[in-house]
Design a protein around this motif. Structure first.
Motif, PDB file in Angstrom:
ATOM      1  N   ASN A 344      10.645   5.167   9.817  1.00 43.88           N
ATOM      2  CA  ASN A 344      10.964   4.574   8.523  1.00 43.88           C
ATOM      3  C   ASN A 344      11.497   5.629   7.553  1.00 43.88           C
ATOM      4  O   ASN A 344      11.285   6.840   7.730  1.00 43.88           O
ATOM      5  CB  ASN A 344       9.728   3.913   7.905  1.00 43.88           C
ATOM      6  N   ALA A 345      12.164   5.169   6.524  1.00 43.94           N
ATOM      7  CA  ALA A 345      12.622   6.077   5.479  1.00 43.94           C
ATOM      8  C   ALA A 345      11.416   6.618   4.711  1.00 43.94           C
ATOM      9  O   ALA A 345      10.395   5.932   4.577  1.00 43.94           O
ATOM     10  CB  ALA A 345      13.565   5.339   4.527  1.00 43.94           C
ATOM     11  N   PRO A 346      11.502   7.844   4.204  1.00 45.68           N
ATOM     12  CA  PRO A 346      10.394   8.395   3.418  1.00 45.68           C
ATOM     13  C   PRO A 346      10.088   7.524   2.204  1.00 45.68           C
ATOM     14  O   PRO A 346      10.996   6.976   1.578  1.00 45.68           O
ATOM     15  CB  PRO A 346      10.916   9.770   2.995  1.00 45.68           C
ATOM     16  N   LYS A 347       8.805   7.394   1.877  1.00 47.93           N
ATOM     17  CA  LYS A 347       8.383   6.605   0.726  1.00 47.93           C
ATOM     18  C   LYS A 347       7.486   7.466  -0.145  1.00 47.93           C
ATOM     19  O   LYS A 347       6.448   7.957   0.309  1.00 47.93           O
ATOM     20  CB  LYS A 347       7.638   5.353   1.176  1.00 47.93           C
ATOM     21  N   ALA A 348       7.887   7.664  -1.397  1.00 49.46           N
ATOM     22  CA  ALA A 348       7.136   8.505  -2.324  1.00 49.46           C
ATOM     23  C   ALA A 348       6.166   7.661  -3.137  1.00 49.46           C
ATOM     24  O   ALA A 348       6.501   6.561  -3.588  1.00 49.46           O
ATOM     25  CB  ALA A 348       8.088   9.254  -3.241  1.00 49.46           C
ATOM     26  N   PHE A 349       4.951   8.191  -3.327  1.00 50.73           N
ATOM     27  CA  PHE A 349       3.924   7.553  -4.148  1.00 50.73           C
ATOM     28  C   PHE A 349       3.544   8.502  -5.269  1.00 50.73           C
ATOM     29  O   PHE A 349       3.196   9.670  -5.017  1.00 50.73           O
ATOM     30  CB  PHE A 349       2.672   7.237  -3.327  1.00 50.73           C
ATOM     31  N   SER A 350       3.590   8.021  -6.489  1.00 47.61           N
ATOM     32  CA  SER A 350       3.093   8.831  -7.599  1.00 47.61           C
ATOM     33  C   SER A 350       1.568   8.806  -7.589  1.00 47.61           C
ATOM     34  O   SER A 350       0.949   7.914  -7.007  1.00 47.61           O
ATOM     35  CB  SER A 350       3.612   8.301  -8.933  1.00 47.61           C
ATOM     36  N   TYR A 351       0.965   9.794  -8.267  1.00 41.67           N
ATOM     37  CA  TYR A 351      -0.488   9.804  -8.367  1.00 41.67           C
ATOM     38  C   TYR A 351      -0.990   8.492  -8.977  1.00 41.67           C
ATOM     39  O   TYR A 351      -2.003   7.935  -8.547  1.00 41.67           O
ATOM     40  CB  TYR A 351      -0.962  10.978  -9.220  1.00 41.67           C
ATOM     41  N   GLN A 352      -0.276   7.989  -9.987  1.00 37.96           N
ATOM     42  CA  GLN A 352      -0.696   6.760 -10.641  1.00 37.96           C
ATOM     43  C   GLN A 352      -0.629   5.581  -9.679  1.00 37.96           C
ATOM     44  O   GLN A 352      -1.526   4.724  -9.659  1.00 37.96           O
ATOM     45  CB  GLN A 352       0.168   6.477 -11.864  1.00 37.96           C
ATOM     46  N   GLN A 353       0.395   5.518  -8.844  1.00 36.68           N
ATOM     47  CA  GLN A 353       0.498   4.446  -7.851  1.00 36.68           C
ATOM     48  C   GLN A 353      -0.641   4.518  -6.843  1.00 36.68           C
ATOM     49  O   GLN A 353      -1.178   3.486  -6.422  1.00 36.68           O
ATOM     50  CB  GLN A 353       1.852   4.522  -7.131  1.00 36.68           C
ATOM     51  N   ILE A 354      -1.025   5.728  -6.456  1.00 36.28           N
ATOM     52  CA  ILE A 354      -2.122   5.886  -5.497  1.00 36.28           C
ATOM     53  C   ILE A 354      -3.441   5.460  -6.128  1.00 36.28           C
ATOM     54  O   ILE A 354      -4.259   4.783  -5.495  1.00 36.28           O
ATOM     55  CB  ILE A 354      -2.188   7.339  -4.995  1.00 36.28           C
ATOM     56  N   GLU A 355      -3.655   5.837  -7.381  1.00 35.66           N
ATOM     57  CA  GLU A 355      -4.875   5.430  -8.086  1.00 35.66           C
ATOM     58  C   GLU A 355      -4.942   3.905  -8.189  1.00 35.66           C
ATOM     59  O   GLU A 355      -6.003   3.300  -7.961  1.00 35.66           O
ATOM     60  CB  GLU A 355      -4.897   6.051  -9.486  1.00 35.66           C
ATOM     61  N   THR A 356      -3.826   3.277  -8.522  1.00 39.96           N
ATOM     62  CA  THR A 356      -3.789   1.817  -8.638  1.00 39.96           C
ATOM     63  C   THR A 356      -4.036   1.160  -7.290  1.00 39.96           C
ATOM     64  O   THR A 356      -4.784   0.171  -7.180  1.00 39.96           O
ATOM     65  CB  THR A 356      -2.424   1.355  -9.196  1.00 39.96           C
ATOM     66  N   LEU A 357      -3.430   1.705  -6.238  1.00 42.99           N
ATOM     67  CA  LEU A 357      -3.606   1.167  -4.892  1.00 42.99           C
ATOM     68  C   LEU A 357      -5.059   1.280  -4.454  1.00 42.99           C
ATOM     69  O   LEU A 357      -5.617   0.350  -3.838  1.00 42.99           O
ATOM     70  CB  LEU A 357      -2.693   1.923  -3.926  1.00 42.99           C
ATOM     71  N   ALA A 358      -5.694   2.397  -4.766  1.00 42.61           N
ATOM     72  CA  ALA A 358      -7.101   2.581  -4.409  1.00 42.61           C
ATOM     73  C   ALA A 358      -7.979   1.568  -5.131  1.00 42.61           C
ATOM     74  O   ALA A 358      -8.943   1.042  -4.573  1.00 42.61           O
ATOM     75  CB  ALA A 358      -7.542   4.002  -4.749  1.00 42.61           C
ATOM     76  N   THR A 359      -7.648   1.285  -6.378  1.00 41.84           N
ATOM     77  CA  THR A 359      -8.416   0.276  -7.137  1.00 41.84           C
ATOM     78  C   THR A 359      -8.232  -1.110  -6.527  1.00 41.84           C
ATOM     79  O   THR A 359      -9.195  -1.868  -6.371  1.00 41.84           O
ATOM     80  CB  THR A 359      -7.974   0.266  -8.606  1.00 41.84           C
ATOM     81  N   GLN A 360      -7.007  -1.440  -6.170  1.00 40.14           N
ATOM     82  CA  GLN A 360      -6.716  -2.768  -5.620  1.00 40.14           C
ATOM     83  C   GLN A 360      -7.342  -2.987  -4.256  1.00 40.14           C
ATOM     84  O   GLN A 360      -7.914  -4.045  -3.977  1.00 40.14           O
ATOM     85  CB  GLN A 360      -5.198  -2.970  -5.518  1.00 40.14           C
ATOM     86  N   ARG A 361      -7.270  -1.986  -3.388  1.00 42.04           N
ATOM     87  CA  ARG A 361      -7.711  -2.172  -2.010  1.00 42.04           C
ATOM     88  C   ARG A 361      -9.126  -1.681  -1.746  1.00 42.04           C
ATOM     89  O   ARG A 361      -9.775  -2.129  -0.797  1.00 42.04           O
ATOM     90  CB  ARG A 361      -6.722  -1.508  -1.043  1.00 42.04           C
ATOM     91  N   CYS A 362      -9.584  -0.755  -2.564  1.00 39.24           N
ATOM     92  CA  CYS A 362     -10.901  -0.158  -2.301  1.00 39.24           C
ATOM     93  C   CYS A 362     -11.860  -0.301  -3.484  1.00 39.24           C
ATOM     94  O   CYS A 362     -12.942   0.305  -3.474  1.00 39.24           O
ATOM     95  CB  CYS A 362     -10.737   1.332  -1.955  1.00 39.24           C
ATOM     96  N   GLY A 363     -11.486  -1.039  -4.474  1.00 34.36           N
ATOM     97  CA  GLY A 363     -12.349  -1.203  -5.635  1.00 34.36           C
ATOM     98  C   GLY A 363     -12.525   0.054  -6.429  1.00 34.36           C
ATOM     99  O   GLY A 363     -13.490   0.220  -7.163  1.00 34.36           O
ATOM    100  N   GLY A 364     -11.576   0.982  -6.262  1.00 35.80           N
ATOM    101  CA  GLY A 364     -11.657   2.246  -7.001  1.00 35.80           C
ATOM    102  C   GLY A 364     -12.616   3.231  -6.418  1.00 35.80           C
ATOM    103  O   GLY A 364     -12.834   4.303  -6.980  1.00 35.80           O
TER     104      GLY A 364
END
Length: 365
Positions: A344-364
Motif C-alpha cells: 500500500n501507499a504510505p499513510k501518515a498519522f499525526s499525533y492528534q490522529q493517533i490520540e483520537t484513534l486510541a480514544t475511539q477504538r480503545c477508550g483512551g
C-alpha cells in the motif's frame, strides 16, 4: 529479576506452594499463557500497536537500578559471598536454597561457566524498598560468569553479565501477590534471559556506556478489587531458544536518563482482559528495528499516548503470522508516524490522529 531481593533462583522438582493470593482453584500457582497472534489488517491497527521504545518493558532498567544500588551499598552481588543459605521469611514462609554449582548456561555474552544458585520461595512473606510487601512463591536460578569478562570484582568491573530463570515453565511461574489499599495485585512471570551492562570505568554507573539483553518472558499481572478484576500479559520472544534481543547505546552527551539509541528484534505482544474493548487491537507480532530508534525522555503525559519517552526518529518493521508486513517511520519534529503496510501507499498519522484513534477504538486506554 536477575537482581531481585533474595539473591538467586530457578527450576525445581518440588510441588507447588500455597500462597493465599497466588493460587488457582487447584491450590497451585496459576499457569501463564502466551499472547495470541494479532493480524495487521490495516494501517490503523498497525499505528495503534507500533511499540516504539521497548526498553522500559524489559528488565533492563530494573537490573541497571539494582546493580548500581549494590555498588552504592558496597555489596559484591556476583562474587563468592552471594547469599547461598536459606532462611525463614520475616512475615512467614521460607526461602530455600536448593543448589549451587558452576554451570554452562550458554550465555550469548560470555562463554564461561556461571556460578548458578537455585532457590525456592515457599509462601515467603517479606518487604523491601522497591517491591513493597508481598507473598512470593516459586523457583529461580541466577548465575554470573566465573571467568573472563564480567567475572572480576563486581565493584570494580566494567561489565555486568548475568543469567536468570524465574519459574520453571509457563505452568509453574514465579509469583508474588501484594495488597494495596483494598486492591490485590498478583504478578507472575516465567523469565529466561541474559543481561549485559557496560560502563567505561568503576567511577561510572553500570549501563552508562550501553547494554544488551536476550530474553524469553511471559509476565502476567492481575489486579482485583471490589469492582472486579483485570489481567494483563506481556510476552517477549517465542521460546527459550528464540529470544527477544534488545540493545541500547548512549546518544552523544545524553545520560541514560535523558535518552538513548535503541534497536531490537523478536516477538513482542500484550493483551489486557477485562479493560480493553474488542475494537482495540492487541496480540503478539514480530518486530525489528529497521533504522536505529532515537529515544528521549519527556515529562509524564507529554509523550504520545501519555508515554514518558518519545521516539524522535528511526523506523521499525512489524510482521504478523499471516505474512503481513508494515514499515513504521517516526518523525517527532513533524509529530507524525508513517505506516507502509504491504504494498500500500504510505499513510501518515499525526499525533492528534493517533490520540483520537486510541480514544475511539480503545477508550483512551
Amino acid at each position: 529479576m536477575m537482581v531481585a531481593c533474595g539473591g538467586s533462583g530457578g527450576g525445581t522438582e518440588k510441588g507447588p506452594s500455597n500462597s493465599p493470593g497466588n493460587n488457582n482453584n487447584n491450590g497451585g500457582v496459576a499457569a501463564l499463557e502466551t499472547v495470541a497472534a494479532v493480524t495487521l489488517d490495516s494501517e490503523e491497527t498497525v499505528v495503534l500497536l507500533a511499540p516504539g521504545s521497548l526498553m522500559d518493558e524489559t528488565y533492563m532498567p530494573l537490573t541497571r537500578l539494582m546493580a548500581n544500588l549494590n555498588v552504592a551499598l558496597d555489596v559484591d552481588m556476583t562474587g563468592d559471598n552471594r547469599v547461598d543459605q536459606g532462611h525463614a521469611c520475616e512475615g512467614g514462609g521460607e526461602y530455600v536454597v536448593m543448589h549451587r554449582s558452576d554451570q554452562d548456561v550458554a550465555s550469548p555474552f560470555s562463554g564461561a561457566l556461571h556460578d548458578v544458585i537455585k532457590t525456592e520461595d515457599n509462601n515467603c512473606f517479606s518487604s523491601d524498598t522497591f517491591s513493597g510487601a508481598g507473598h512470593a512463591d516459586g523457583v529461580r536460578r541466577v548465575g554470573y560468569p566465573v571467568s573472563g569478562m564480567g567475572s572480576g570484582n563486581f565493584l570494580a568491573e566494567t561489565d555486568f553479565i548475568g543469567f536468570e530463570q524465574s519459574g520453571t515453565s509457563l505452568e509453574s511461574p514465579f509469583s508474588v501477590s501484594q495488597s494495596f489499599e483494598g486492591e490485590t495485585v498478583i504478578f507472575s512471570r516465567y523469565w529466561y534471559g541474559f543481561m549485559r551492562l557496560r560502563r567505561d570505568s568503576d567511577d561510572h554507573a553500570y549501563g552508562s556506556a550501553g547494554g544488551e539483553l536476550e530474553q524469553y518472558s511471559v509476565v502476567g499481572s492481575t489486579a482485583m478489587d471490589s469492582d472486579g478484576s483485570a489481567t494483563g500479559i506481556t510476552q517477549f520472544g517465542d521460546n527459550e531458544q528464540e529470544r527477544f534481543w534488545l540493545e541500547y547505546d548512549i546518544n552523544g552527551d545524553m545520560t541514560f536518563e535523558e535518552g538513548h539509541i535503541e534497536r531490537y528484534q523478536g516477538r513482542y505482544g500484550y493483551t489486557i482482559s477485562g479493560v480493553l474493548p474488542e475494537s482495540c487491537p492487541q496480540g503478539s507480532f514480530y518486530a525489528e528495528t529497521n533504522q536505529d530508534l532515537y529515544v528521549k525522555q519527556v515529562e509524564e503525559g507529554d509523550g504520545l499516548l501519555d508515554r514518558e519517552d518519545e521516539v524522535t526518529s528511526g523506523s521499525l518493521i512489524m510482521m504478523d503470522d499471516a505474512g503481513n508486513q508494515a514499515l513504521v517511520s517516526y518523525n517527532a519534529w513533524a509529530e507524525t508516524l508513517t505506516v507502509t503496510l504491504n504494498d500500500n501507499a504510505p499513510k501518515a498519522f499525526s499525533y492528534q490522529q493517533i490520540e483520537t484513534l486510541a480514544t475511539q477504538r480503545c477508550g483512551g486506554f
